[in-house]
Design an enzyme around this catalytic site. Structure first.
Site, PDB file in Angstrom:
ATOM      1  N   ARG A 163       0.766  -1.364   0.086  1.00  0.00           N
ATOM      2  CA  ARG A 163       0.166  -0.051   0.072  1.00  0.00           C
ATOM      3  C   ARG A 163       0.971   1.240  -0.126  1.00  0.00           C
ATOM      4  O   ARG A 163       0.332   2.303  -0.508  1.00  0.00           O
ATOM      5  CB  ARG A 163      -0.893   0.078   1.258  1.00  0.00           C
ATOM      6  CG  ARG A 163      -2.007  -1.024   1.122  1.00  0.00           C
ATOM      7  CD  ARG A 163      -2.865  -0.984   2.487  1.00  0.00           C
ATOM      8  NE  ARG A 163      -4.144  -1.614   2.141  1.00  0.00           N
ATOM      9  CZ  ARG A 163      -5.230  -1.603   2.832  1.00  0.00           C
ATOM     10  NH1 ARG A 163      -5.384  -0.858   3.659  1.00  0.00           N
ATOM     11  NH2 ARG A 163      -6.267  -2.357   2.448  1.00  0.00           N
TER      12      ARG A 163
ATOM     13  N   LYS B  62     -19.410 -13.476   7.033  1.00  0.00           N
ATOM     14  CA  LYS B  62     -20.648 -12.536   7.501  1.00  0.00           C
ATOM     15  C   LYS B  62     -21.482 -12.280   6.411  1.00  0.00           C
ATOM     16  O   LYS B  62     -21.499 -11.486   5.535  1.00  0.00           O
ATOM     17  CB  LYS B  62     -19.936 -11.275   7.998  1.00  0.00           C
ATOM     18  CG  LYS B  62     -18.903 -11.436   9.340  1.00  0.00           C
ATOM     19  CD  LYS B  62     -18.622 -10.072   9.604  1.00  0.00           C
ATOM     20  CE  LYS B  62     -16.997 -10.075   9.779  1.00  0.00           C
ATOM     21  NZ  LYS B  62     -16.089  -9.884   8.738  1.00  0.00           N
TER      22      LYS B  62
ATOM     23  N   GLY C 281      -9.095  -7.577   0.904  1.00  0.00           N
ATOM     24  CA  GLY C 281      -8.896  -8.284   2.069  1.00  0.00           C
ATOM     25  C   GLY C 281      -8.718 -10.002   1.856  1.00  0.00           C
ATOM     26  O   GLY C 281      -7.773 -10.211   1.155  1.00  0.00           O
TER      27      GLY C 281
ATOM     28  N   GLY D 265     -14.140  -3.908   1.806  1.00  0.00           N
ATOM     29  CA  GLY D 265     -15.261  -3.345   2.024  1.00  0.00           C
ATOM     30  C   GLY D 265     -15.891  -2.164   1.168  1.00  0.00           C
ATOM     31  O   GLY D 265     -16.997  -2.226   0.528  1.00  0.00           O
TER      32      GLY D 265
END
Ligand code: AMP
Length: 379
Positions: free
Chosen positions: A43, A180, A333, A356
């Site tokens: 990153r 989830k 992720g 996300g």
């Protein structure tokens, strides 16, 4: 969409100007000999072209990031010092502010805190795609106060994601997994309308299996989503697992957790057992569905892949995605971590830096951070 966002290149020369760049340097670190070290600087390296271009235009560049979850307090462990050290070795001329989340105003989207960040600055660039699904002060407030622009990596993320949603080459196959279900059901709905097929795996699939009248033992389950799963199962393009593998309750799980026998349950998980991966029949069905794709969007593992005993489903899907001739986009992720684990990161079309954020962009077609830039009075 990308086109309606201001590019910093429009600002021309920046001699004597100060630019604040919001980045996402929330990188993994490890403690070695009493000091924290960055273990993956991807990153940080990704932001270098932007930093170098701004510096070449004559600007003074200051970067800001969140790091971990210090929850609005100064927590020594979450100081940005190890990130600063790594950045200094890569680009010595950029300064990094202390962790934004040390101040409760960041997550509260406090206008005063946001204003304090750009105090004395002439410009703001948002290069933090993976943080821009959160309406936090460093994302939302600067564009209201100074001329603001989208960073090049952020722009590319948006273009790629919008491209495959708005005009995918067909067949378009979407793969959604993870634990989830609450985070992922919205995107399954959107994709069921847009993709030719939607493959659902991982822990979230057990609620779908329950909705089909199958037994799931003590596998992950959320009763509040059963009705929505039933509705989605009425569409003929939503594919769920037909068999599952797992363990007897109480068996240790996790990376290197143990060697209790793995059980192949077939379609139904018995009482006293828990499913952790898709079964062999499902692997074959999913590979067959992925192979002919011209566009693939993948977000979320097919099982508890961190435990090698339950990595087979995720590995098979990763290999099928990599082997297909499709333009493949992998949400960040866990799916990006899985690709890395299997050495396949270079074999896909695009790996998003934001799990996300990429889900929200697909689901809602927009992000708070994009809205803030678009609505900036300086645009
Ligand atoms: P999420 O955060 O929802 O994307 O879920 C990702 C996590 O779900 C990963 O850490 C996986 O190991 C985990 N996971 C996937 N399938 C299962 C499962 N069947 N049981 C428990 N955890 C799972």
């Amino acid at each position: 969409m990308g086109d309606e966002l201001t590019s910093y290149e429009r600002w021309g020369r920046l001699d004597g100007k100060k630019v604040l760049v919001r980045v996402d340097f929330n990188v993994p670190v490890e403690l070695r000999e009493g000091r924290w070290h960055v273990t993956d600087d991807f990153r940080i390296r990704s932001a270098l072209p932007l930093f170098e271009d701004l510096l070449a235009r004559g600007a003074t560049v200051v970067a800001c990031t969140h790091f971990g979850r210090p929850k609005g307090r100064v927590v020594e462990e979450f100081r940005v010092e190890p990130i600063r050290e790594r950045l200094a070795t890569l680009c010595a001329d950029v300064t990094l502010m202390e962790n934004l989340r040390f101040n409760p105003g960041e997550e509260a989207n406090d206008p005063a805190f946001g204003a304090s960040l750009v105090q004395g600055f002439d410009y703001y660039v948002n290069e933090a795609f993976s943080a821009s699904h959160r309406a936090h002060a460093s994302i939302m407030i600067p564009p209201t106060l100074v001329p603001s622009a989208v960073g090049p990596n952020f722009r590319r993320e948006v273009e790629v994601m919008r491209g495959i949603i708005d005009s995918p080459a067909r067949p378009f196959v979407a793969i959604v997994g993870g634990a989830k279900i609450g985070d992922k059901l919205g995107i399954v709905k959107v994709l069921a309308d847009r993709a030719d097929s939607v493959i659902v795996g991982g822990g979230m699939a057990y609620t779908f299996e329950f909705a089909q009248g199958r037994t799931i033992g003590s596998s992950l389950f959320d009763a509040s989503y059963v009705a929505q799963c039933t509705e989605l199962l009425s569409r003929d393009n939503v594919l769920i697992p037909t068999d599952t593998r797992g363990l007897r309750d109480g068996s240790p799980i996790g990376p290197g957790a143990g060697d209790d026998p793995v059980l192949d349950f077939g379609a139904n998980v018995p009482d006293g057992c828990e499913g952790f991966d898709i079964g062999p029949e499902t692997v074959e069905r999913f590979i067959a569905a992925i192979s002919p794709a011209a566009t693939i969007l993948w977000n979320g593992p097919m099982g508890l892949f961190e435990d090698d005993r339950f990595a087979r489903g995720t590995e098979a899907v990763a290999r099928a995605v990599a082997a297909s001739s499709a333009f493949s986009v992998v949400g960040g992720g866990d799916s990006a971590a899985a690709l890395k684990k299997f050495g396949l990161s270079e074999s896909v079309g695009f790996v998003s830096t934001g799990g996300g954020a990429s889900l929200e962009l697909v689901e809602f077609g927009d992000l708070p951070g994009l809205r803030a830039l678009r609505e900036s009075p300086f645009s």
